[in-house]
Every structure is written in C-alpha cells, then in structure tokens.
Design an enzyme around this catalytic site. Sequence first.
Site, PDB file in Angstrom:
ATOM      1  N   GLU A   1       0.851  -1.194   0.000  1.00  0.00           N
ATOM      2  CA  GLU A   1       0.000   0.000   0.000  1.00  0.00           C
ATOM      3  C   GLU A   1       0.885   1.242   0.000  1.00  0.00           C
ATOM      4  O   GLU A   1       1.773   1.368   0.845  1.00  0.00           O
ATOM      5  CB  GLU A   1      -0.913  -0.002   1.224  1.00  0.00           C
ATOM      6  CG  GLU A   1      -1.833   1.202   1.321  1.00  0.00           C
ATOM      7  CD  GLU A   1      -2.728   1.356   0.102  1.00  0.00           C
ATOM      8  OE1 GLU A   1      -2.545   2.366  -0.633  1.00  0.00           O
ATOM      9  OE2 GLU A   1      -3.588   0.474  -0.117  1.00  0.00           O
TER      10      GLU A   1
ATOM     11  N   ASP B   1       5.013   1.309  -4.550  1.00  0.00           N
ATOM     12  CA  ASP B   1       4.371   0.750  -5.734  1.00  0.00           C
ATOM     13  C   ASP B   1       4.747  -0.729  -5.876  1.00  0.00           C
ATOM     14  O   ASP B   1       5.925  -1.087  -5.885  1.00  0.00           O
ATOM     15  CB  ASP B   1       4.846   1.535  -6.966  1.00  0.00           C
ATOM     16  CG  ASP B   1       4.014   1.250  -8.201  1.00  0.00           C
ATOM     17  OD1 ASP B   1       3.617   0.084  -8.413  1.00  0.00           O
ATOM     18  OD2 ASP B   1       3.777   2.198  -8.984  1.00  0.00           O
TER      19      ASP B   1
ATOM     20  N   ASP C   1      -8.600   1.144  -7.854  1.00  0.00           N
ATOM     21  CA  ASP C   1      -9.141   2.326  -8.520  1.00  0.00           C
ATOM     22  C   ASP C   1      -9.596   1.923  -9.923  1.00  0.00           C
ATOM     23  O   ASP C   1      -8.807   1.397 -10.709  1.00  0.00           O
ATOM     24  CB  ASP C   1      -8.054   3.402  -8.614  1.00  0.00           C
ATOM     25  CG  ASP C   1      -8.620   4.766  -8.959  1.00  0.00           C
ATOM     26  OD1 ASP C   1      -9.550   4.826  -9.794  1.00  0.00           O
ATOM     27  OD2 ASP C   1      -8.129   5.764  -8.418  1.00  0.00           O
TER      28      ASP C   1
ATOM     29  N   LYS D   1     -12.778   6.528 -16.737  1.00  0.00           N
ATOM     30  CA  LYS D   1     -12.750   7.289 -17.984  1.00  0.00           C
ATOM     31  C   LYS D   1     -11.856   6.598 -19.018  1.00  0.00           C
ATOM     32  O   LYS D   1     -10.795   6.081 -18.685  1.00  0.00           O
ATOM     33  CB  LYS D   1     -12.259   8.715 -17.728  1.00  0.00           C
ATOM     34  CG  LYS D   1     -13.196   9.528 -16.838  1.00  0.00           C
ATOM     35  CD  LYS D   1     -12.684  10.934 -16.624  1.00  0.00           C
ATOM     36  CE  LYS D   1     -13.640  11.729 -15.730  1.00  0.00           C
ATOM     37  NZ  LYS D   1     -13.149  13.118 -15.481  1.00  0.00           N
TER      38      LYS D   1
ATOM     39  N   ASP E   1     -16.624  -3.017  -7.349  1.00  0.00           N
ATOM     40  CA  ASP E   1     -18.029  -2.637  -7.310  1.00  0.00           C
ATOM     41  C   ASP E   1     -18.375  -1.736  -8.489  1.00  0.00           C
ATOM     42  O   ASP E   1     -19.494  -1.231  -8.574  1.00  0.00           O
ATOM     43  CB  ASP E   1     -18.350  -1.892  -6.005  1.00  0.00           C
ATOM     44  CG  ASP E   1     -17.625  -0.559  -5.924  1.00  0.00           C
ATOM     45  OD1 ASP E   1     -16.390  -0.546  -6.104  1.00  0.00           O
ATOM     46  OD2 ASP E   1     -18.289   0.472  -5.701  1.00  0.00           O
TER      47      ASP E   1
ATOM     48  N   THR F   1     -14.495  -5.352   3.905  1.00  0.00           N
ATOM     49  CA  THR F   1     -13.674  -4.152   3.960  1.00  0.00           C
ATOM     50  C   THR F   1     -14.549  -2.915   4.174  1.00  0.00           C
ATOM     51  O   THR F   1     -15.756  -2.922   3.920  1.00  0.00           O
ATOM     52  CB  THR F   1     -12.868  -3.962   2.668  1.00  0.00           C
ATOM     53  OG1 THR F   1     -13.760  -3.596   1.605  1.00  0.00           O
ATOM     54  CG2 THR F   1     -12.134  -5.239   2.289  1.00  0.00           C
TER      55      THR F   1
ATOM     56  N   TYR G   1     -14.372  -0.224   2.441  1.00  0.00           N
ATOM     57  CA  TYR G   1     -14.835   0.242   1.135  1.00  0.00           C
ATOM     58  C   TYR G   1     -16.035  -0.572   0.675  1.00  0.00           C
ATOM     59  O   TYR G   1     -16.973  -0.036   0.083  1.00  0.00           O
ATOM     60  CB  TYR G   1     -13.713   0.148   0.107  1.00  0.00           C
ATOM     61  CG  TYR G   1     -14.095   0.750  -1.226  1.00  0.00           C
ATOM     62  CD1 TYR G   1     -13.908   2.102  -1.481  1.00  0.00           C
ATOM     63  CD2 TYR G   1     -14.704  -0.020  -2.215  1.00  0.00           C
ATOM     64  CE1 TYR G   1     -14.293   2.668  -2.674  1.00  0.00           C
ATOM     65  CE2 TYR G   1     -15.086   0.533  -3.428  1.00  0.00           C
ATOM     66  CZ  TYR G   1     -14.876   1.873  -3.655  1.00  0.00           C
ATOM     67  OH  TYR G   1     -15.263   2.433  -4.842  1.00  0.00           O
TER      68      TYR G   1
END
Length: 241
Positions: free
Chosen positions: A82, A124, A146, A150, A182, A220, A222
């Site tokens: 993370e 990373d 993420d 777009k 999701d 989680t 999220y």
Amino acid sequence: MNEIQTPKFFGRRKGRVIRKAKSFLLDEFLSQISVPKQGMLDFDTLFSSQFQKICLEIGFGDGAHLAGLALKEKTTGFIGVEVFKNGVASLLTSLTGIKNAEAITDDVSLTSDRADNIRIFDDDVRLLFERIKSHSLDKIYLLFPDPWPKKRHAKRRFINPDNLKELARILKKGGILQIATDHPVYKAHVLRTMHECPDFIWTAKSSNDWRYPPKDWVETKYQKKALNEGRRPVFFEYQKI
C-alpha cells in the site's frame, strides 16, 4: 539484478493529517515488519517463522481485510502492499492496538492474539515484482482497485497485460488471483482482459461464485460503503494454469 526503473504512479500517497499515535507507529514500528527495500525476497528470512503459504495483497487500503485474514490464517504469511500512508498507519493500529497517544509505550508489539505473519511494502507493487521469485506465491488479492473509469485513463488500470504477466510469473501453478470490484466499468474490463490472458482460467461454475464473497472473506470498509450506496460488489477468482 538490473536497476528497477521507477514506474509512474497515479493516485494519492497521503491524505489528511496523520495523528500522533499513527505517526509514532509509522516512525517506530513500521520498520519492524517492513519488506526490505532492496534484494530478492527470501520468505524464510523475511518472516520470523516458516509458513505453509505465502499470499500477497496489492493495495490493502485501510488494512481491514489483510488484518482480519492474517488473524484467521496464522499459518500463512502475508505481504501487504500500500502506498497510501494513512492506510498503512491504520493497519499498524489494527496490528498493535495502539489507537491514541496515551496507549504509546516504549515496547511496541503486535497484540497478543496475533502471529507475526504480516510484512508491509509501502510503495508501488511494480517495484516489488522483480524481487519476488517465480512460482513462489499461493494467492494474490486485488480488492477494489481504482477503476479509472474514464476511457482516457484506461491504461492506468492495474489489470493489464504487463501486470498480469508478472502476476502469473510469481504465482505457483494452481495459485489464485482474487479480484473484487463494485464498478461496472472495471467489472467489464476485468472480464475482457482476463479472458484474453492465456495464463489464467476463471474458476466460477455458477453466478453465485462471483456474486457473493468467498468463504474466507473479510469485509472491507470500502465494501461496506459501496453496499450502503447501492453498489453491489462482484468477486472474481482466477486460477493460474
């Protein structure tokens, strides 16, 4: 080993101000359970004990899933990755039980109910790939990444041919890649990209296998937010051929 070029990273590395207790854990405890910044990883020396399985979670967020899973599976070693400092600090809080400045002590350690089975890489994950031996991991988790919905940002999505090549290399034959999302755009992207990847096969036998979380699942923060806002997550499981 060839020098690893730093890839371009998109996303936040730090959010709101980190309070005293969490800052203390980042400064004084993180180094005790960190993945070394250089060299090939030797799991026998990385962990204080030898474990039956080694798993990797990419982008563990606030660490709820990783902390919960490691608590249940004490014979498994987990490497959590993370870049978001606030998330790393939250995981350290879960592991030590130190939630405020009054709880800080000179001898910080894991809570008594925990095995020493988590190691953290706070950068990373692509910088870590080359340092992981081929065919060495049992399972990889990528939960709610993420979605970069777009079209002009599509190349930023983690599930892409280059990353999948590395994930396939470091997974054992029969190893599992678990992906949760999701977002409808990312769901379609995963299905399409994984279908085109020759290294993995989708394990689902019925719709229940991807519409509901697996048996060992740890919910989680999220995920709870998504459900509260009417977004239903899906859970994909792919096996390395």
